[in-house]
Design a protein around this motif. Structure first.
Motif, PDB file in Angstrom:
ATOM      1  N   SER A  53      -8.919   0.283  -8.874  1.00  0.00           N
ATOM      2  CA  SER A  53      -8.267  -0.123  -7.625  1.00  0.00           C
ATOM      3  C   SER A  53      -9.156  -1.074  -6.834  1.00  0.00           C
ATOM      4  N   GLN A  95      -1.882   1.295  -4.927  1.00  0.00           N
ATOM      5  CA  GLN A  95      -1.779   2.701  -5.302  1.00  0.00           C
ATOM      6  C   GLN A  95      -1.374   3.546  -4.097  1.00  0.00           C
ATOM      7  N   ASP A 174      -0.580  -1.007  -9.398  1.00  0.00           N
ATOM      8  CA  ASP A 174      -1.632   0.011  -9.467  1.00  0.00           C
ATOM      9  C   ASP A 174      -0.988   1.400  -9.590  1.00  0.00           C
ATOM     10  N   GLU A 175      -0.932   1.923 -10.795  1.00  0.00           N
ATOM     11  CA  GLU A 175      -0.318   3.222 -11.098  1.00  0.00           C
ATOM     12  C   GLU A 175       1.076   3.363 -10.486  1.00  0.00           C
TER      13      GLU A 175
HETATM   14 MG    MG Z   1      -7.098   3.779  -8.294  1.00  0.00          MG
END
Ligand code: MG
Ligand code: ADP
Length: 504
Positions: A53, A95, A174-175
């Protein structure tokens, strides 16, 4: 790879060169090179805290690197502002949520580029535009709804819609699937592939190995701030990725058998419980000594059932029992008094005090027991923190004074579990406990939960992640359309069965 891909995928649109980043003297990126090519999906993998991240936030201009540069179309930028990054065509789905909760869905999607005519915002046009994008994601979300009224998964979809609608050349996710159902994730994958085929460069962060193989052309693994592996996806297998990623961990596979057979008394029970419009006729029990999963996708009612154990969702008929006694849970206080600990699906709104010290986060629910003359001292907080630090394998600087937000998501979850254990909770209800948490910290957390159950705790995990059910549950209930459709004993829990049953 298609013909288009191979024609365009060699030129990096975005690269990083020797990126270093330190926070408070700790170096979390140690000279990272990365390349994102047009018409190609790069999967960025790495265990929790590896620096993924942080790296993409540097590309997005949110953080300034300590050294190194972001290279856009061959031009190196040591300092990149968020505006410059956006102007260069980089869009990121972070995220942690970046949305503006007081605005509507449509406003969020069109933020920064509201359709205007002679300086007047065209609201109708904006709503239609948003509607169209949401439909392409097969999402049934009202563009006029306030974002704050949405469930976590829906908010995630709004974030995705926002990034998809921007005219970015580089898309960073991000995820993104942590809070999505399988179907929603599939729809997202379709969109990502479409954008790749349009020649965009995509950086896709995930902790799910399946997604790497399903979606990516190239894969890069970070470990402790270093690049551990870069490869064409078709040239590597699962075990190589796991080895590059985690080294010291075993990957979680298969259902644990250890606690099978020693179920204790019923700690939590729903008896034909209904909540208008949320769920109906729920009968479910969680015994001491077991981890039970309530598995269901977004909209299945599973989260609402979980919330009702903490007084956050009313029961209109039927009942809830705690340790064999019928109870009215009309607020979290009622639940806490009865020894129930609870983790919300969204740490930010659900009880993690991000800017406060971790020690305070542990001690806060035990304030009546721990406070001296009404105050929690830093000494008390340190002791409370130390009681759980090793026990729960919390990975941090080990100081109770460290702000919660400096810990990775998985470690914040452990701190919140510690909070309830410190309070003496005997039943834990955990909603999406590993949302946004990757493989290493997941393994940690599962191990901790198994151990707590073995010591007599009753644990209910409410989750939309079938891998989680397989990894940790002794028994599972499947929810769809507000009802429990199936109860599965441990030996029947398999990924394919769960996916089939939740399809509803
Ligand atoms: Mg992360
Ligand atoms: P990942 O996304 O791979 O899980 P992160 O990039 O979020 O990892 O974090 C890498 C490391 O940097 C972690 O140890 C984390 O605690 C630390 N970190 C991240 N953001 C901050 C911040 N704003 N302040 C201090 N430390 C941070």
């Amino acid at each position: 790879m298609s013909a288009i891909d191979s024609a365009v995928s060699t030129a990096p649109v975005i690269a990083t060169a020797g990126i270093r980043k330190s926070f408070g003297g700790v170096e979390v990126l140690k000279g990272v090179d990365l390349e994102a090519r047009s018409g190609s999906v790069l999967a960025l993998l790495g265990e929790n805290g590896a620096g993924k991240s942080t790296l993409v936030k540097i590309i997005a201009g949110d953080y300034r690197p300590s050294a190194g540069s972001v290279v856009i179309d061959g031009e190196a930028h040591h300092v990149l502002t968020p505006i410059e990054s956006r102007a260069a065509g980089i869009a990121m789905i972070a995220q942690e949520f970046n949305d503006a909760p007081t605005l509507t869905v449509a406003e969020n999607i069109c933020l920064g580029r509201l359709p205007q005519k002679r300086g007047v915002v065209q609201w109708r046009e904006m709503n239609l535009l948003a509607q169209e994008i949401l439909e392409s994601l097969e999402a049934e979300i009202d563009p006029k709804a306030n974002v704050s009224s949405l469930a976590v998964g829906e908010r995630q979809i709004v974030e995705i819609a926002r990034a998809l609608s921007s005219e970015a050349r580089v898309l960073i996710l991000d995820e993104p699937t942590a809070a999505l159902s399988q179907h929603e994730a599939d729809v997202l994958f379709e969109q990502v592939r479409r954008m790749r085929d349009q020649g965009k460069a995509i950086i896709y962060i995930t902790h799910r190995l399946d997604e790497v193989f399903e979606l990516s052309d190239r894969v890069q693994v970070l470990r402790d701030g270093d690049v551990a592996l870069v490869a064409d996806t078709h040239a590597v297998d699962r075990s190589q990725l796991v080895a590059a990623m985690v080294g010291r961990y075993d990957i979680v596979t298969g259902r644990p058998n250890d606690a099978a057979g020693d179920r204790g008394e019923v700690a939590l029970r729903w008896r034909e419980a209904s909540s208008h419009g949320r769920f109906s006729d729920i009968s479910l029990e969680v015994c001491r000594g077991e981890v039970v999963a309530l598995y269901g996708k977004l909209g299945s009612g599973a989260l609402e059932v979980g919330r009702s154990a903490f007084g956050l969702e009313p029961i209109h008929s039927g009942e809830i029992e705690v340790a064999g006694e019928r109870v009215e849970l009309s607020s979290p206080v009622d639940a806490v008094i009865r020894g129930i600990g609870f983790l919300s699906e969204d740490r930010k709104v659900g009880g993690a005090f991000a800017s406060r010290p971790v020690g305070e986060n542990v001690a806060v629910a035990s304030w009546p027991q721990l406070a001296t003359r009404g105050l929690l001292t830093s000494d008390t907080e340190q002791k409370a923190f130390e009681r759980w630090y090793d026990r729960l394998s919390i990975r941090s600087k080990g100081r109770a004074s460290q702000p919660m937000e400096e810990l990775s998501g998985g470690n914040q979850q452990k701190v919140l579990v510690a909070r309830w254990l410190e309070r003496g909770a005997e039943a834990l209800v955990l909603l999406e406990p590993t949302r946004g948490v990757d493989v290493g910290a997941r393994a940690d957390l599962y191990k901790v939960l198994r151990e707590l159950a073995a010591e007599g705790a009753a644990i209910l995990i409410v989750t939309s992640d079938h891998e989680e059910v397989v990894a940790v549950a002794d028994r599972a209930y499947v929810a769809a359309k507000g009802r429990i459709t199936t109860e599965l004993p441990g030996e029947d829990i398999t990924m394919s069965l769960l996916l089939t049953l939740a399809g509803g």
